[in-house]
Design a protein around this motif. Structure first.
Motif, short mmCIF file in Angstrom:
data_model
loop_
_atom_site.label_atom_id
_atom_site.label_comp_id
_atom_site.label_asym_id
_atom_site.label_seq_id
_atom_site.Cartn_x
_atom_site.Cartn_y
_atom_site.Cartn_z
N PHE A 288 0.84 -1.21 0.00
CA PHE A 288 0.00 0.00 0.00
C PHE A 288 0.88 1.26 0.00
O PHE A 288 0.60 2.23 -0.70
CB PHE A 288 -0.93 0.02 1.22
CG PHE A 288 -1.90 -1.14 1.28
CD1 PHE A 288 -2.51 -1.61 0.13
CD2 PHE A 288 -2.20 -1.76 2.49
CE1 PHE A 288 -3.41 -2.68 0.17
CE2 PHE A 288 -3.09 -2.82 2.55
CZ PHE A 288 -3.69 -3.28 1.39
N VAL B 102 -3.31 -3.11 -8.27
CA VAL B 102 -2.31 -2.23 -7.64
C VAL B 102 -1.49 -3.02 -6.62
O VAL B 102 -0.25 -2.92 -6.57
CB VAL B 102 -3.00 -1.02 -6.97
CG1 VAL B 102 -2.01 -0.25 -6.10
CG2 VAL B 102 -3.61 -0.10 -8.02
N TYR B 103 -2.17 -3.80 -5.80
CA TYR B 103 -1.48 -4.58 -4.75
C TYR B 103 -0.50 -5.57 -5.38
O TYR B 103 0.66 -5.68 -4.95
CB TYR B 103 -2.52 -5.31 -3.90
CG TYR B 103 -1.94 -5.95 -2.66
CD1 TYR B 103 -1.71 -5.19 -1.51
CD2 TYR B 103 -1.60 -7.30 -2.63
CE1 TYR B 103 -1.17 -5.77 -0.36
CE2 TYR B 103 -1.06 -7.88 -1.49
CZ TYR B 103 -0.84 -7.10 -0.37
OH TYR B 103 -0.29 -7.67 0.77
N ASN C 59 -13.72 -1.53 -9.22
CA ASN C 59 -12.80 -0.88 -8.27
C ASN C 59 -12.03 -1.92 -7.45
O ASN C 59 -10.86 -1.74 -7.15
CB ASN C 59 -13.57 0.05 -7.33
CG ASN C 59 -14.09 1.29 -8.03
OD1 ASN C 59 -13.70 1.58 -9.16
ND2 ASN C 59 -14.97 2.01 -7.36
N ALA D 12 2.84 1.51 -3.44
CA ALA D 12 1.97 1.97 -4.53
C ALA D 12 1.69 3.46 -4.41
O ALA D 12 1.57 4.16 -5.43
CB ALA D 12 0.65 1.19 -4.49
N THR D 13 1.60 3.95 -3.19
CA THR D 13 1.36 5.38 -2.98
C THR D 13 2.60 6.19 -3.36
O THR D 13 2.51 7.22 -4.05
CB THR D 13 1.00 5.64 -1.50
OG1 THR D 13 -0.16 4.86 -1.18
CG2 THR D 13 0.69 7.11 -1.26
N LEU E 157 -7.68 5.29 -9.31
CA LEU E 157 -8.12 5.24 -7.92
C LEU E 157 -7.41 6.29 -7.07
O LEU E 157 -6.26 6.65 -7.34
CB LEU E 157 -7.85 3.86 -7.32
CG LEU E 157 -8.62 2.67 -7.88
CD1 LEU E 157 -8.21 1.39 -7.15
CD2 LEU E 157 -10.13 2.87 -7.79
N LYS E 158 -8.12 6.74 -6.04
CA LYS E 158 -7.54 7.65 -5.05
C LYS E 158 -7.78 7.02 -3.68
O LYS E 158 -8.90 7.03 -3.16
CB LYS E 158 -8.22 9.02 -5.13
CG LYS E 158 -7.69 10.02 -4.10
CD LYS E 158 -8.48 11.33 -4.16
CE LYS E 158 -8.00 12.29 -3.09
NZ LYS E 158 -8.80 13.55 -3.09
N PRO E 159 -6.73 6.44 -3.07
CA PRO E 159 -6.93 5.74 -1.80
C PRO E 159 -7.06 6.70 -0.61
O PRO E 159 -6.39 7.72 -0.55
CB PRO E 159 -5.67 4.90 -1.66
CG PRO E 159 -4.62 5.72 -2.36
CD PRO E 159 -5.33 6.38 -3.52
N TRP F 109 -1.72 4.05 -7.82
CA TRP F 109 -3.18 4.11 -7.65
C TRP F 109 -3.81 4.94 -8.77
O TRP F 109 -4.79 4.54 -9.38
CB TRP F 109 -3.53 4.72 -6.29
CG TRP F 109 -3.05 3.97 -5.10
CD1 TRP F 109 -1.94 4.26 -4.35
CD2 TRP F 109 -3.64 2.81 -4.49
NE1 TRP F 109 -1.81 3.35 -3.32
CE2 TRP F 109 -2.83 2.46 -3.38
CE3 TRP F 109 -4.77 2.04 -4.77
CZ2 TRP F 109 -3.14 1.37 -2.56
CZ3 TRP F 109 -5.07 0.96 -3.96
CH2 TRP F 109 -4.25 0.63 -2.87
N LYS G 245 -9.32 -3.30 -9.60
CA LYS G 245 -8.22 -2.33 -9.71
C LYS G 245 -7.38 -2.31 -8.44
O LYS G 245 -6.14 -2.23 -8.49
CB LYS G 245 -8.79 -0.93 -9.99
CG LYS G 245 -9.35 -0.76 -11.38
CD LYS G 245 -9.97 0.63 -11.55
CE LYS G 245 -10.51 0.84 -12.95
NZ LYS G 245 -11.14 2.18 -13.10
N PHE G 246 -8.03 -2.39 -7.30
CA PHE G 246 -7.33 -2.46 -6.01
C PHE G 246 -6.38 -3.65 -5.99
O PHE G 246 -5.21 -3.54 -5.61
CB PHE G 246 -8.35 -2.55 -4.87
CG PHE G 246 -7.81 -3.06 -3.57
CD1 PHE G 246 -7.03 -2.26 -2.75
CD2 PHE G 246 -8.08 -4.36 -3.15
CE1 PHE G 246 -6.52 -2.72 -1.54
CE2 PHE G 246 -7.58 -4.84 -1.95
CZ PHE G 246 -6.80 -4.03 -1.14
#
Length: 347
Positions: free
Chosen positions: A42, A235-236, A228, A45-46, A56-58, A51, A231-232
């Motif tokens: 997490f 990213v992971y 979504n 990825a940030t 996506l915007k976590p 993201w 997509k999550f």
């Protein structure tokens, strides 16, 4: 740009630089526990901006352990996230939470430790643990690992006294000689080893327990926002691909991430995280969730965990893993050429 012209362009369907990009990002609320190996993706990825690449915007929320994290789902304070497998099962039973993947195999990262002064005695004669008090975090993967170790030694749960404590409390109690035996998970294991000389007596792996970490989603969110969720996951998976392929940079990133969560351990211990805790790429996830020949590997792992939880009284009956472990969202990643390529990038 003049406001009227901007509105006219927007109405006509033309993208307005900057504003359009910002509007294209969909907020997703991600929950996790800080300073843990499986949560590192997490952070990576940030830092890397991945993201936004999938739109996506976590928005992150953190919890000290799985039980309060799961409870917070009732108020819809998070949509997706990572947690331990024990709270993931609890989440299904109480709140309809879905398990959508595996964060890592943390069988070696959950263990029973003994304080330095008494470690030799217990290591030489595990039966002498009978009658002792073990401090651990109830309904956690640490609890599961400890029980597997006791079972290996022929010690019943009733033969010891279990005292429920948070991980920080356990470290404090064992460091100050107020507790001899404790159930911890990494990196807390390494903190206690390095700062107080504690020793691992038995890990979940040594006790014969497979301890997977779980990627999770609120059931209603997953049903309403399957794209979504996919997509999550992409990213992971992308983050793990990069972290495993660039371990020197990954260790430097882990150091910052752990320190933000109040954890400082040696580089050797950080490398141990990578060396002892396998992670799974897209193909590996799908393989372990495959039910084409009956129950999947994940089904077996989670059914065993649920059986343990019934034994502790945390749940009243054992739900079948097929009720809540779903490969639908991993399959979405696999079926989408762009997401599949994204998830498999190592750079």
């Amino acid at each position: 740009m003049h406001k009227t012209l901007r509105l006219a362009l927007a109405a006509a369907g033309f993208a307005v630089a900057g504003a359009a990009h910002a509007q294209a990002l969909t907020e997703i609320k991600v929950s996790y526990q800080p300073a843990l190996y499986w949560a590192l993706p997490f952070y990576a990825a940030t830092e890397k901006g991945w993201w936004a690449e999938v739109g996506l915007k976590p928005v992150f929320s953190t919890f000290p352990a799985g039980v309060p994290q799961i409870a917070a789902s009732a108020s819809k304070s998070w949509d997706v996230g990572g947690t331990g497998s024990v709270p993931a099962v609890l989440g299904h039973v109480r709140f309809g939470i879905k398990t959508i993947g595996v964060t890592n195999d943390e069988s070696a990262g959950n263990a029973l430790l003994a304080r330095k002064d008494v470690a030799d005695k217990f290591a030489k004669d595990p039966a002498s643990i009978k009658g002792q008090t073990i401090v651990l975090t109830a309904n956690s993967t640490g609890d599961y690992a400890v029980q597997s170790c006791l079972k290996k030694w022929g010690i019943a749960k009733g033969d010891v006294t279990i005292k429920n404590m948070g991980q920080a409390e356990i470290i404090s109690a064992m460091s100050s000689s107020n507790a001899d035996l404790g159930g911890l998970w990494a990196p807390n294991i390494y903190t206690l080893e390095e700062k107080a000389g504690a020793r691992v007596l038995c890990s979940g792996k040594e006790g014969g327990a497979i301890v997977p970490g779980a990627l999770i989603a609120r059931g209603d969110y997953a049903e309403q926002n399957p794209e979504n969720v996919a997509k999550f996951l992409a990213v992971y998976l992308r983050a793990w691909k990069w972290l495993n392929a660039n371990q020197t940079e990954a260790i430097a990133m882990m150091k910052k991430f752990y320190e933000q969560g109040g954890v400082t351990i040696s580089e050797a211990s950080m490398r141990k995280e990578f060396d002892t805790r396998p992670t799974f790429d897209l193909a590996g996830q799908l393989s372990r969730m495959d039910r084409s020949r009956g129950s999947s590997e994940m089904d077996v792992w989670f059914n065993e965990i649920a059986t343990f939880m019934r034994g502790t009284g945390a749940i009243q009956s054992v739900p079948q893993a097929s009720e809540y472990v779903t490969d639908a969202f991993m399959k979405r990643v696999q079926a989408d050429p762009k997401l599949r390529e994204f998830a498999n990038k190592a750079q």
